[in-house]
Design a protein around this motif. Structure first.
Motif, PDB file in Angstrom:
ATOM      1  N   SER A   2     -27.839   2.438   6.916  1.00  0.00           N
ATOM      2  CA  SER A   2     -27.222   1.113   6.784  1.00  0.00           C
ATOM      3  C   SER A   2     -26.663   0.994   5.373  1.00  0.00           C
ATOM      4  O   SER A   2     -26.815   1.933   4.566  1.00  0.00           O
ATOM      5  N   LEU A  46     -28.013   4.766  14.129  1.00  0.00           N
ATOM      6  CA  LEU A  46     -28.746   6.037  14.199  1.00  0.00           C
ATOM      7  C   LEU A  46     -27.752   7.128  13.808  1.00  0.00           C
ATOM      8  O   LEU A  46     -26.730   7.322  14.482  1.00  0.00           O
ATOM      9  N   ARG A  65     -34.470  -1.133  15.741  1.00  0.00           N
ATOM     10  CA  ARG A  65     -33.253  -0.917  14.935  1.00  0.00           C
ATOM     11  C   ARG A  65     -32.801  -2.257  14.373  1.00  0.00           C
ATOM     12  O   ARG A  65     -32.728  -3.230  15.122  1.00  0.00           O
ATOM     13  N   GLU A  99     -28.009  -1.329  11.229  1.00  0.00           N
ATOM     14  CA  GLU A  99     -28.296   0.112  11.181  1.00  0.00           C
ATOM     15  C   GLU A  99     -27.596   0.880  12.294  1.00  0.00           C
ATOM     16  O   GLU A  99     -27.424   0.378  13.411  1.00  0.00           O
ATOM     17  N   LEU A 116     -31.960   6.629  10.260  1.00  0.00           N
ATOM     18  CA  LEU A 116     -31.159   5.413  10.460  1.00  0.00           C
ATOM     19  C   LEU A 116     -30.460   5.080   9.149  1.00  0.00           C
ATOM     20  O   LEU A 116     -31.083   5.130   8.077  1.00  0.00           O
ATOM     21  N   PHE A 162     -39.840   4.382  17.014  1.00  0.00           N
ATOM     22  CA  PHE A 162     -38.526   3.732  17.180  1.00  0.00           C
ATOM     23  C   PHE A 162     -38.401   3.113  18.567  1.00  0.00           C
ATOM     24  O   PHE A 162     -37.975   1.967  18.726  1.00  0.00           O
ATOM     25  N   CYS A 171     -31.065   5.465  21.854  1.00  0.00           N
ATOM     26  CA  CYS A 171     -30.958   4.020  21.584  1.00  0.00           C
ATOM     27  C   CYS A 171     -30.954   3.202  22.872  1.00  0.00           C
ATOM     28  O   CYS A 171     -31.313   2.029  22.862  1.00  0.00           O
TER      29      CYS A 171
END
Ligand code: FAD
Length: 289
Positions: free
Chosen positions: A138, A165, A159, A163, A136, A150, A115
């Protein structure tokens, strides 16, 4: 006086996701990039303008398990935990051993490396050649995305604000007969940011190349990989002819466009990247690992 920071540390992932859905927060896993990114001058606490949500303790994000031929790695597994885990492939462990020093490896996570999307992130070249997929999560559910989709650029990832990861999925890691290498060139064997990173993946059947992949780190805004160039080698016999090696090296020469920075020069980076590729392609034998 230090400014107040709002920080959340929920017991469960669903509570964390629900908070992220309500409020734009800075996600903090190990914090080894977040704290550097927000650092202030010496003696002054870091300035973080948004609330922080800690995720490093969430057991839902720390599982490592096999599902059929796929290996699922929880995004919040620290490097030290991954080094201890029998399911983690040796090339990934070799890459992890080059990262920072033990104190950072005790905090830093695989999900954080992804990320953070640094062009010099050490796990990224390998994750690209493993064709890693990212799960991912959420409040709306899960979605799976290829790592190459990504990561969009330096510190830019696709992202949504709500969300997290959750897992890194290595789909091809258990493919039999594959030989995978990771090479990092830095000022020291570890505790140094890469000048160049390289990962190579090859699968041979009866001396013929069935699959081959390369990814280069720290020589562009994000990992450099070209499926079109890789395809040129499919079906070729090992050891490769000099002309085939030269053709592939020349093709990467055109697309690798490094920069000069405090760690290295563009010329050095390109030379080393192409040498690593040439070395990988010139091997007489590839042992499965
Ligand atoms: C002294 C030092 C040496 C270092 N050496 C190296 C090195 O040799 N090689 C290397 O590659 N890196 C190195 N790093 C960088 C860093 O340690 C790694 O990138 C590490 O993997 C980051 O993980 P983390 O959990 O600490 O991430 P964090 O700092 O917590 O987060 C990094 C970013 O990712 C986001 N994030 C984290 N986890 C998630 C998640 N699950 N879902 C959504 N977003 C998330 C955060 O919001 C933040 O934007 C070094 C850092 C330091 C301070």
């Amino acid at each position: 006086m230090a400014e107040k920071i709002t920080a959340y540390r929920f017991d469960r992932l669903d509570q964390t996701l629900s908070q992220l859905n309500k409020e734009d927060c800075v996600i903090m896993a190990g914090g080894t990039d977040v704290m550097v990114l927000h650092k202030s001058r010496r003696g002054v606490p870091p300035k973080i303008s948004r609330p922080i949500v800690f995720i490093d303790h969430l057991s839902e994000l720390k599982q490592v398990y096999q599902n059929q031929r796929d290996l699922h790695i929880g995004a919040c597994c620290t490097y030290s935990e991954l080094l201890e885990n029998k399911l983690i492939p040796m090339p990934l462990k070799n890459a992890i051993k080059t990262i920072a020093a033990p104190a950072i490896r005790n905090r830093g996570t695989l999900g954080g490396n992804i990320c953070n999307a640094s062009p010099a992130g050490d796990t990224l070249p390998l994750l690209y050649v493993y064709n890693a997929k990212l799960l991912l999560r959420s409040v709306n559910g899960d979605r799976v995305v290829a790592i190459s989709d990504f990561i969009q650029g330096p510190r830019r990832v696709q992202r949504d604000q709500n969300e997290i990861l959750a897992e890194i999925i290595l789909p091809s890691v258990l493919e039999e007969g594959s030989h995978v290498v990771f090479e990092k060139v830095g000022n020291r064997n570890a505790d140094a940011i890469a000048k160049v990173g390289f990962a190579g993946y090859i699968r041979i059947n009866d001396a013929q190349i069935e699959d081959v992949r390369f990814a280069f780190g720290a020589v562009g805004p994000t990992m450099v990989r070209s499926i079109d160039i890789e395809k040129k080698l499919l079906g070729k016999t090992i050891p490769l002819a000099d002309a085939d090696i030269a053709q592939v090296v020349a093709a990467f020469d055109k697309i690798i466009k490094p920069i000069d920075d405090q760690r290295s020069t563009a010329i050095y980076r390109k030379k080393v990247a192409l040498n690593l590729l040439r070395y990988f392609l010139s091997m007489k034998q590839y042992q499965p690992n």
